[in-house]
Design an enzyme around this catalytic site. Structure first.
Site, PDB file in Angstrom:
ATOM      1  N   THR A 126      -9.554   0.097   2.727  1.00 12.55           N
ATOM      2  CA  THR A 126      -9.590   1.558   2.609  1.00 12.55           C
ATOM      3  C   THR A 126     -10.625   2.038   1.588  1.00 12.55           C
ATOM      4  O   THR A 126     -10.673   3.234   1.285  1.00 12.55           O
ATOM      5  CB  THR A 126      -8.193   2.102   2.232  1.00 12.55           C
ATOM      6  OG1 THR A 126      -7.736   1.407   1.067  1.00 12.55           O
ATOM      7  CG2 THR A 126      -7.205   1.923   3.363  1.00 12.55           C
ATOM      8  N   TYR A 137     -16.924   2.489   7.137  1.00  8.52           N
ATOM      9  CA  TYR A 137     -15.453   2.485   7.193  1.00  8.52           C
ATOM     10  C   TYR A 137     -14.981   3.105   8.509  1.00  8.52           C
ATOM     11  O   TYR A 137     -14.148   2.526   9.219  1.00  8.52           O
ATOM     12  CB  TYR A 137     -14.887   3.277   5.999  1.00  8.52           C
ATOM     13  CG  TYR A 137     -13.415   3.602   6.089  1.00  8.52           C
ATOM     14  CD1 TYR A 137     -12.443   2.620   5.892  1.00  8.52           C
ATOM     15  CD2 TYR A 137     -12.983   4.903   6.370  1.00  8.52           C
ATOM     16  CE1 TYR A 137     -11.086   2.930   5.980  1.00  8.52           C
ATOM     17  CE2 TYR A 137     -11.634   5.219   6.458  1.00  8.52           C
ATOM     18  CZ  TYR A 137     -10.691   4.225   6.262  1.00  8.52           C
ATOM     19  OH  TYR A 137      -9.355   4.537   6.360  1.00  8.52           O
ATOM     20  N   GLY A 184       0.834  -1.205   0.000  1.00  7.29           N
ATOM     21  CA  GLY A 184       0.000   0.000   0.000  1.00  7.29           C
ATOM     22  C   GLY A 184       0.864   1.247   0.000  1.00  7.29           C
ATOM     23  O   GLY A 184       2.090   1.172   0.124  1.00  7.29           O
ATOM     24  N   GLN A 185       0.224   2.408  -0.104  1.00  8.87           N
ATOM     25  CA  GLN A 185       1.025   3.639  -0.231  1.00  8.87           C
ATOM     26  C   GLN A 185       1.786   3.959   1.062  1.00  8.87           C
ATOM     27  O   GLN A 185       2.951   4.356   1.021  1.00  8.87           O
ATOM     28  CB  GLN A 185       0.174   4.827  -0.684  1.00  8.87           C
ATOM     29  CG  GLN A 185      -1.025   5.144   0.159  1.00  8.87           C
ATOM     30  CD  GLN A 185      -1.740   6.416  -0.302  1.00  8.87           C
ATOM     31  OE1 GLN A 185      -1.199   7.227  -1.049  1.00  8.87           O
ATOM     32  NE2 GLN A 185      -2.969   6.592   0.150  1.00  8.87           N
ATOM     33  N   LEU A 186       1.174   3.760   2.212  1.00 10.54           N
ATOM     34  CA  LEU A 186       1.906   4.002   3.462  1.00 10.54           C
ATOM     35  C   LEU A 186       2.924   2.891   3.709  1.00 10.54           C
ATOM     36  O   LEU A 186       4.026   3.150   4.204  1.00 10.54           O
ATOM     37  CB  LEU A 186       0.919   4.105   4.638  1.00 10.54           C
ATOM     38  CG  LEU A 186       1.538   4.380   6.000  1.00 10.54           C
ATOM     39  CD1 LEU A 186       2.389   5.649   6.006  1.00 10.54           C
ATOM     40  CD2 LEU A 186       0.450   4.468   7.082  1.00 10.54           C
ATOM     41  N   ALA A 206      -5.250  -2.521   5.484  1.00 13.81           N
ATOM     42  CA  ALA A 206      -6.577  -2.034   5.842  1.00 13.81           C
ATOM     43  C   ALA A 206      -7.506  -2.123   4.645  1.00 13.81           C
ATOM     44  O   ALA A 206      -7.067  -2.117   3.489  1.00 13.81           O
ATOM     45  CB  ALA A 206      -6.492  -0.568   6.301  1.00 13.81           C
ATOM     46  N   ASP A 246      -9.217  10.255  10.270  1.00 15.58           N
ATOM     47  CA  ASP A 246     -10.069  11.403  10.623  1.00 15.58           C
ATOM     48  C   ASP A 246     -11.545  11.071  10.433  1.00 15.58           C
ATOM     49  O   ASP A 246     -12.409  11.763  10.985  1.00 15.58           O
ATOM     50  CB  ASP A 246      -9.682  12.621   9.762  1.00 15.58           C
ATOM     51  CG  ASP A 246      -9.631  12.315   8.265  1.00 15.58           C
ATOM     52  OD1 ASP A 246      -9.411  11.148   7.899  1.00 15.58           O
ATOM     53  OD2 ASP A 246      -9.821  13.244   7.462  1.00 15.58           O
TER      54      ASP A 246
HETATM   55  N1  LIG Z   1      -5.739   6.625   2.395  1.00 11.63           N
HETATM   56  C1  LIG Z   1      -6.132   7.577   3.223  1.00 11.63           C
HETATM   57  O1  LIG Z   1      -6.518   8.685   2.807  1.00 11.63           O
HETATM   58  C2  LIG Z   1      -6.111   7.337   4.711  1.00 11.63           C
HETATM   59  C3  LIG Z   1      -6.520   8.371   5.568  1.00 11.63           C
HETATM   60  C4  LIG Z   1      -6.485   8.150   6.941  1.00 11.63           C
HETATM   61  C5  LIG Z   1      -6.055   6.918   7.433  1.00 11.63           C
HETATM   62  N2  LIG Z   1      -5.693   5.940   6.573  1.00 11.63           N
HETATM   63  C6  LIG Z   1      -5.246   4.647   7.131  1.00 11.63           C
HETATM   64  O2  LIG Z   1      -3.843   4.538   6.884  1.00 11.63           O
HETATM   65  C7  LIG Z   1      -3.499   3.156   6.694  1.00 11.63           C
HETATM   66  C8  LIG Z   1      -2.746   2.984   5.381  1.00 11.63           C
HETATM   67  O3  LIG Z   1      -3.597   3.403   4.326  1.00 11.63           O
HETATM   68  P1  LIG Z   1      -3.082   3.473   2.832  1.00 11.63           P
HETATM   69  O4  LIG Z   1      -3.574   4.750   2.259  1.00 11.63           O
HETATM   70  O5  LIG Z   1      -1.632   3.113   2.725  1.00 11.63           O
HETATM   71  O6  LIG Z   1      -3.958   2.308   2.196  1.00 11.63           O
HETATM   72  P2  LIG Z   1      -3.731   1.467   0.864  1.00 11.63           P
HETATM   73  O7  LIG Z   1      -2.788   2.175  -0.045  1.00 11.63           O
HETATM   74  O8  LIG Z   1      -5.103   1.110   0.395  1.00 11.63           O
HETATM   75  O9  LIG Z   1      -2.986   0.183   1.414  1.00 11.63           O
HETATM   76  C9  LIG Z   1      -3.622  -0.763   2.190  1.00 11.63           C
HETATM   77  C10 LIG Z   1      -2.971  -2.078   1.892  1.00 11.63           C
HETATM   78  O10 LIG Z   1      -3.637  -3.071   2.672  1.00 11.63           O
HETATM   79  C11 LIG Z   1      -3.811  -4.196   1.844  1.00 11.63           C
HETATM   80  N3  LIG Z   1      -4.885  -5.061   2.322  1.00 11.63           N
HETATM   81  C12 LIG Z   1      -6.219  -4.942   2.143  1.00 11.63           C
HETATM   82  N4  LIG Z   1      -6.841  -5.986   2.699  1.00 11.63           N
HETATM   83  C13 LIG Z   1      -5.878  -6.771   3.248  1.00 11.63           C
HETATM   84  C14 LIG Z   1      -5.887  -7.991   3.946  1.00 11.63           C
HETATM   85  N5  LIG Z   1      -7.033  -8.656   4.195  1.00 11.63           N
HETATM   86  N6  LIG Z   1      -4.705  -8.511   4.359  1.00 11.63           N
HETATM   87  C15 LIG Z   1      -3.544  -7.881   4.097  1.00 11.63           C
HETATM   88  N7  LIG Z   1      -3.468  -6.738   3.419  1.00 11.63           N
HETATM   89  C16 LIG Z   1      -4.628  -6.175   3.006  1.00 11.63           C
HETATM   90  C17 LIG Z   1      -4.097  -3.640   0.475  1.00 11.63           C
HETATM   91  O11 LIG Z   1      -3.878  -4.624  -0.495  1.00 11.63           O
HETATM   92  P3  LIG Z   1      -4.741  -4.622  -1.854  1.00 11.63           P
HETATM   93  O12 LIG Z   1      -4.360  -3.359  -2.569  1.00 11.63           O
HETATM   94  O13 LIG Z   1      -4.305  -5.878  -2.526  1.00 11.63           O
HETATM   95  O14 LIG Z   1      -6.185  -4.622  -1.427  1.00 11.63           O
HETATM   96  C18 LIG Z   1      -3.103  -2.487   0.419  1.00 11.63           C
HETATM   97  O15 LIG Z   1      -1.859  -2.919  -0.076  1.00 11.63           O
HETATM   98  C19 LIG Z   1      -4.822   2.392   6.789  1.00 11.63           C
HETATM   99  O16 LIG Z   1      -4.985   1.951   8.109  1.00 11.63           O
HETATM  100  C20 LIG Z   1      -5.878   3.441   6.483  1.00 11.63           C
HETATM  101  O17 LIG Z   1      -7.128   3.120   7.060  1.00 11.63           O
HETATM  102  C21 LIG Z   1      -5.702   6.122   5.228  1.00 11.63           C
END
Ligand SMILES: NC(=O)c1ccc[n+]([C@@H]2O[C@H](COP(=O)([O-])OP(=O)(O)OC[C@H]3O[C@@H](n4cnc5c(N)ncnc54)[C@H](OP(=O)(O)O)[C@@H]3O)[C@@H](O)[C@H]2O)c1
Length: 282
Positions: A72, A131, A24-26, A70, A108
């Protein structure tokens, strides 16, 4: 038999860090920020967090778990809240079950957005979306040996995010319609990852931390800044949330700040945007 000292530095070895959701991006940004450690980067294919990890990793051998995996898909969670909970709640419990200090990430979107000044850690959550509810339950599932980092509007050079969507749309059209009545803090994952490093390395107290970019803006402001910084010719038509109907409600105001004196402070979101674009050009 000689027992290994629990502190990796005193034991004379590198810290062993497991990252979930590593694709994922983070996850990407944390892999860079913790590159000096012994990192086990698990993508979804390597560990689906809806299931316990099992015996792949010797549990006593982990010093830190960075749990970014997560669900997301904010809109998708409305039609499959159980699916979202399996990842965001049970998945976090499985990460906590590894018994190493944990950093988990929340959002948030645990707030309803009715406030008009920044949300701090002591503000009561009241998520409006499925969510947001799963992320709030996930915070509880992290347990007490965890830094629970609430962050906001993440973007980075990889994956699905607003910045990349805007650049893709601008390559196809002259004008984009963007919501101008939701306000938050667009946060560059590289800056967030560095802040996580500080929290962990300086052993700040476990618990809830609000960590987001300085400054705030609307999605439409952010889109305009993206086009200004990249020199892309594309107009931004400001629309309302009501005009851009989505399955999940979003908070109108979700600016988060920390009330903790020792909270890591991130650069302004516009600086984050420039840093991200610079990384994308490398
Ligand atoms: N994005 C935002 O704007 C935002 C804002 C606030 C907080 N957050 C939180 O920050 C954290 C990182 O978010 P992010 O933006 O990096 O999200 P992301 O880019 O969507 O990355 C999430 C990663 O989790 C993987 N994933 C999904 N289901 C899974 C599972 N069952 N087992 C293992 N891996 C799984 C996804 O894989 P696939 O791509 O294969 O599904 C993806 O690689 C999360 O906790 C998110 O809730 C995000």
């Amino acid at each position: 038999m000689e027992l290994e000292h629990p502190d990796p530095v005193r034991a004379g070895r590198r810290r062993r860090v497991l990252i979930t959701g590593a694709d994922g991006q983070l996850g990407h940004a944390l892999r860079q920020a913790f590159a000096g450690d012994d990192v086990l980067a698990f993508s979804r294919a390597e560990w689906d967090v809806t299931q316990p990890l099992g015996d792949i990793v010797p549990r006593d051998g982990l010093d830190l778990v960075l749990h970014t995996a997560a669900w997301t898909d904010v809109d998708g969670a409305e039609s499959d809240p159980q699916g979202a909970a399996a990842v965001n709640v049970a998945g976090t419990a499985h990460a906590a079950a590894l018994k190493a200090p944990l950093v988990t990430f929340s959002t948030d979107y645990v707030f309803d957005g009715r406030k008009h000044s920044p949300y701090v850690e002591s503000d009561g959550p009241n998520p409006a979306s499925a969510y947001g509810r799963t992320k709030l339950h996930g915070e509880a599932a992290a347990g007490t040996n965890a830094w629970v980092v609430r962050t906001s509007w993440l973007f980075g050079p990889t994956g699905h995010n607003f910045l990349r969507t805007m650049l893709r749309l601008a390559a196809e059209r002259d004008e984009v319609s963007v919501v101008g009545d939701q306000r938050g803090c667009p946060t560059f994952v590289g800056h967030l990852a560095e802040a996580v490093h500080v929290l962990v390395d300086e052993d700040r107290p476990k618990g809830l931390w609000h960590v987001a970019a300085a400054g705030d803006c609307t999605w439409a402001d952010f889109a305009e800044a993206i086009f200004e910084e990249t020199g892309v010719e594309c107009r931004v038509r400001r629309i309302t949330t009501a005009e851009f109907a989505r399955p999940a409600p979003r908070p109108a105001y979700s600016v988060i700040r920390s009330e903790r004196a020792d909270a890591p402070l991130l650069p302004h979101w516009r600086e984050g945007l420039r840093a991200c674009l610079a990384e994308m050009c490398r």
